[in-house]
Design a protein around this motif. Structure first.
Motif, mmCIF file in Angstrom:
data_model
loop_
_atom_site.group_PDB
_atom_site.id
_atom_site.type_symbol
_atom_site.label_atom_id
_atom_site.label_comp_id
_atom_site.label_asym_id
_atom_site.label_seq_id
_atom_site.Cartn_x
_atom_site.Cartn_y
_atom_site.Cartn_z
ATOM 1 N N ASP A 126 0.832 -1.204 0.000
ATOM 2 C CA ASP A 126 0.000 0.000 0.000
ATOM 3 C C ASP A 126 0.869 1.257 0.000
ATOM 4 O O ASP A 126 0.487 2.295 -0.548
ATOM 5 C CB ASP A 126 -0.974 -0.005 1.180
ATOM 6 C CG ASP A 126 -0.263 -0.081 2.524
ATOM 7 O OD1 ASP A 126 0.727 -0.811 2.646
ATOM 8 O OD2 ASP A 126 -0.728 0.580 3.477
ATOM 9 N N ALA A 154 -4.536 4.284 -8.479
ATOM 10 C CA ALA A 154 -3.542 3.862 -7.493
ATOM 11 C C ALA A 154 -4.060 4.066 -6.074
ATOM 12 O O ALA A 154 -3.847 3.219 -5.192
ATOM 13 C CB ALA A 154 -2.242 4.640 -7.699
ATOM 14 N N ARG A 158 -6.455 1.329 -5.222
ATOM 15 C CA ARG A 158 -5.758 0.077 -4.937
ATOM 16 C C ARG A 158 -5.160 0.108 -3.534
ATOM 17 O O ARG A 158 -5.166 -0.894 -2.812
ATOM 18 C CB ARG A 158 -4.663 -0.153 -5.973
ATOM 19 C CG ARG A 158 -5.207 -0.458 -7.360
ATOM 20 C CD ARG A 158 -4.101 -0.456 -8.393
ATOM 21 N NE ARG A 158 -4.653 -0.593 -9.735
ATOM 22 C CZ ARG A 158 -3.966 -0.337 -10.836
ATOM 23 N NH1 ARG A 158 -2.711 0.063 -10.764
ATOM 24 N NH2 ARG A 158 -4.527 -0.487 -12.015
ATOM 25 N N MET A 159 -4.634 1.266 -3.146
ATOM 26 C CA MET A 159 -4.083 1.411 -1.807
ATOM 27 C C MET A 159 -5.154 1.150 -0.753
ATOM 28 O O MET A 159 -4.918 0.440 0.233
ATOM 29 C CB MET A 159 -3.508 2.817 -1.642
ATOM 30 C CG MET A 159 -2.955 3.124 -0.270
ATOM 31 S SD MET A 159 -2.620 4.882 -0.074
ATOM 32 C CE MET A 159 -4.263 5.574 -0.246
ATOM 33 N N TYR A 199 1.690 2.093 -3.614
ATOM 34 C CA TYR A 199 0.552 2.694 -4.306
ATOM 35 C C TYR A 199 0.314 4.128 -3.839
ATOM 36 O O TYR A 199 -0.105 4.988 -4.625
ATOM 37 C CB TYR A 199 -0.699 1.848 -4.104
ATOM 38 C CG TYR A 199 -0.720 0.623 -4.988
ATOM 39 C CD1 TYR A 199 -0.726 0.741 -6.378
ATOM 40 C CD2 TYR A 199 -0.723 -0.656 -4.443
ATOM 41 C CE1 TYR A 199 -0.727 -0.371 -7.194
ATOM 42 C CE2 TYR A 199 -0.730 -1.784 -5.249
ATOM 43 C CZ TYR A 199 -0.732 -1.624 -6.630
ATOM 44 O OH TYR A 199 -0.725 -2.729 -7.432
ATOM 45 N N GLN A 201 2.796 6.112 -5.765
ATOM 46 C CA GLN A 201 2.401 6.143 -7.178
ATOM 47 C C GLN A 201 1.289 7.162 -7.405
ATOM 48 O O GLN A 201 1.320 7.932 -8.381
ATOM 49 C CB GLN A 201 1.945 4.756 -7.621
ATOM 50 C CG GLN A 201 1.636 4.670 -9.111
ATOM 51 C CD GLN A 201 1.190 3.280 -9.515
ATOM 52 O OE1 GLN A 201 0.141 2.811 -9.080
ATOM 53 N NE2 GLN A 201 1.978 2.611 -10.345
#
Length: 583
Positions: free
Chosen positions: A378, A400, A403-404, A381, A384
């Protein structure tokens, strides 16, 4: 038709329906707040909505039979109608309720890097040591280290929980699994008795509602023994969940970094401090890790955590950036020289490239390497998303950030950061919802009130923005005793008056942070002053200079100095000129 309308009025059907809807909506709102606070599964909320809908139909039936004065008798027709509705509601809840929700996995395409991977939630470990709080750090640190080891298994998507799920008795498996959006949960306990340690680990299948594996690992309180236990746990988890292991993953899991017992004990204490997640703990982490590498200069993970501690202090103005980042550079270079496969070290190096060098291409390469080594990081991400919003790639940044959050769905800091990304992408309504959700999971975080103020202001909700700034000031010892003046000023002068008062307070500080001065100047459309302070922030590597796409700067965006700052990625003008000559 006229007769039907008259009968409906006589039986007060509309009054019954309106009263029911008012009570039902209030009840669902209350249950939603309670459910968020206690981590109830989403299936509970879905079931409540279904029952409320069927309940409305029941009320209509009751109103038809009982709404007219003198018609309180229960008829056979009424009994049949209510019974049929009850059966339909029960069947619907069975279909959409907890049993089905426990099996839910993320929608296809939402988290492509872990498509096909088994999602595993890792819960806090219980401290069973007779010494109590004295050894509490050990349970927290070993949980973090085991998490790091399991994250090296590419076939597993590791999801972090928080301290609310410490007691399995308080939260049923299905509730925890649904909140984390996983099927499998890993938990455990640590018992230290003198020089002996027992680590017990279990895996539960939330769909089946039972444990599928439990094993106790005994060893001495030593670096070698504790690492052996972590390695055995990681291999055991992979075996039980039928997760294939590549040779490189086996090698990384089996790696030993230190045999110095004192260094490893001190390292675990630093890991526990860093896991608390609040910025104010990073100076303590760096102090501890400096002690660790003094005891064992070959301990690569300690160098990596030391680098991250310096980076964090530089970003949060806990140490001058010109001191923090060179120290971080030296620490991360040492970590990667000892072990190039440390994902956390690549994340730290990426932060240095991003925040200090402003070399976003190099930062992105480090993120890619970190995710190659640890696809469910995490932290990677997070970086990112930060890089992509700086580049203006908002869709990629949001992807991103999401997703984290998928990897830490109850993490207040992760949700709060995702909200920031939505705000910068001008998705204000979504940002507002995420900010509120983050406050449930980390109510102690004061920075969220400033972000909320900026979002509310963009939505035209200026009174709420003023109240947010008051709450932000209440959490700051410098302004706590006068925080209410902000809302008083709003009543008298509106939001412009609030920002003028805020600017007055910031300007009275001995050494104000540049962004603390730039933000109110920008909100007041005082472009020259805002750009002046942003240029000071560029010299100091103020992290707000990494967020120049934030709409809060819109009133000064056309200023030539602001354009130069964007072109230079928030670096001092001299740095941009030097790079131009090198190119």
């Amino acid at each position: 038709m006229k007769g039907m309308w008259s009968r409906l009025r006589e039986r007060k059907l509309f009054q019954w329906a309106a009263a029911y809807l008012a009570v039902a909506l209030a009840a669902m709102e209350l249950l939603g707040m309670v459910g968020d606070s206690f981590g109830w599964p989403a299936a509970v909320g879905r079931s409540v909505v279904v029952l409320a809908a069927f309940g409305f139909l029941v009320v209509v039936v009751l109103a038809w039979y009982h709404g007219e004065r003198g018609r309180q008798r229960v008829s056979p027709g009424e009994m049949v109608a209510v019974g049929a509705l009850a059966v339909a509601a029960a069947l619907t809840v069975r279909v959409v309720g907890p049993g089905a929700a426990a099996e839910a996995q993320p929608p296809a395409g939402l988290f492509p890097e872990t498509a096909g991977a088994t999602r595993l939630g890792i819960l806090p470990f219980d401290n069973l040591s007779p010494s109590g709080d004295e050894d509490a750090y050990l349970a927290a640190a070993l949980r973090e280290e085991i998490t790091t080891q399991v994250m090296k298994v590419g076939a597993l998507a590791v999801v972090r929980s928080d301290s609310r799920f410490r007691s399995v008795a308080s939260f049923p498996l299905a509730a925890m699994a649904d909140s984390l959006r996983v099927r499998y949960l890993l938990g455990g306990s640590v018992l230290r008795d003198g020089d002996l340690v027992r680590v017990t680990v279990w895996i539960a299948d939330a769909v089946e509602g039972q444990e599928v594996w439990r094993e106790a690992f005994d060893g001495e309180f030593s670096a070698q023994s504790l690492v052996d236990i972590q390695t055995s746990v990681a291999f055991g988890v992979a075996r039980e969940l039928e997760a294939s292991l590549a040779p490189s993953e086996v090698s990384r899991i089996s790696r030993r970094y230190t045999f110095d017992d004192d260094a490893y004990d001190l390292y675990l204490r630093g890991v526990e401090i860093s896991a608390r997640g609040a910025a104010q703990f990073w100076p303590q982490v760096s102090e501890v890790m400096e002690g660790v590498v003094t005891l064992d200069s070959l301990f690569a993970p300690a160098w990596s955590l030391l680098a991250l501690a310096y980076v964090s202090q530089g970003n949060f103005f806990l140490m001058p950036a010109e001191e923090a980042f060179p120290l971080a550079e030296a620490a991360v270079a040492r970590a990667l020289a000892l072990d190039e496969s440390l994902a956390h070290a690549h994340v730290a190096k990426g932060h240095i490239h991003f925040a200090w060098d402003r070399d976003w291409e190099a930062a992105a390469r480090e993120v890619d390497r970190a995710l190659e080594l640890s696809p469910t990081s995490d932290q990677a991400y997070y970086l990112q998303a930060f890089i992509e919003q700086g580049r203006g790639n908002f869709d990629t940044a949001l992807q991103a950030a999401r997703r984290m959050v998928e990897l830490a769905p109850v993490g207040g800091a992760q949700i709060r950061f995702s909200a920031r990304m939505h705000h910068i992408a001008r998705r204000y309504e979504e940002a507002l919802g995420l900010f509120r959700r983050s406050m449930i999971h980390s109510p102690e975080a004061r920075g969220v009130h400033l972000y909320l103020a900026l979002t509310h202001e963009q939505l035209g909700m200026t009174r709420e923005a003023a109240e947010d700034l008051r709450d932000f000031a209440m959490a700051d010892p410098r302004f706590r005793d006068r925080a209410d003046l902000l809302t008083d000023r709003y009543t008298a002068e509106g939001m412009a008056g609030v920002w003028r008062l805020w600017l007055e307070w910031m300007g009275a500080q001995d050494d104000p942070r540049p962004s603390e001065m730039a933000i109110p100047h920008a909100r007041l459309a005082q472009a020259d002053s805002a750009v002046f302070w942003l240029e000071q922030g560029a010299e100091a590597r103020d992290s707000w200079l990494l967020q120049l796409n934030d709409p809060l700067w819109d009133p000064v965006r056309s200023h030539p100095g602001f354009s130069r700052l964007q072109e230079n990625r928030g670096r001092p003008a001299s740095a941009g000129a030097e790079e131009g000559r090198r190119d």
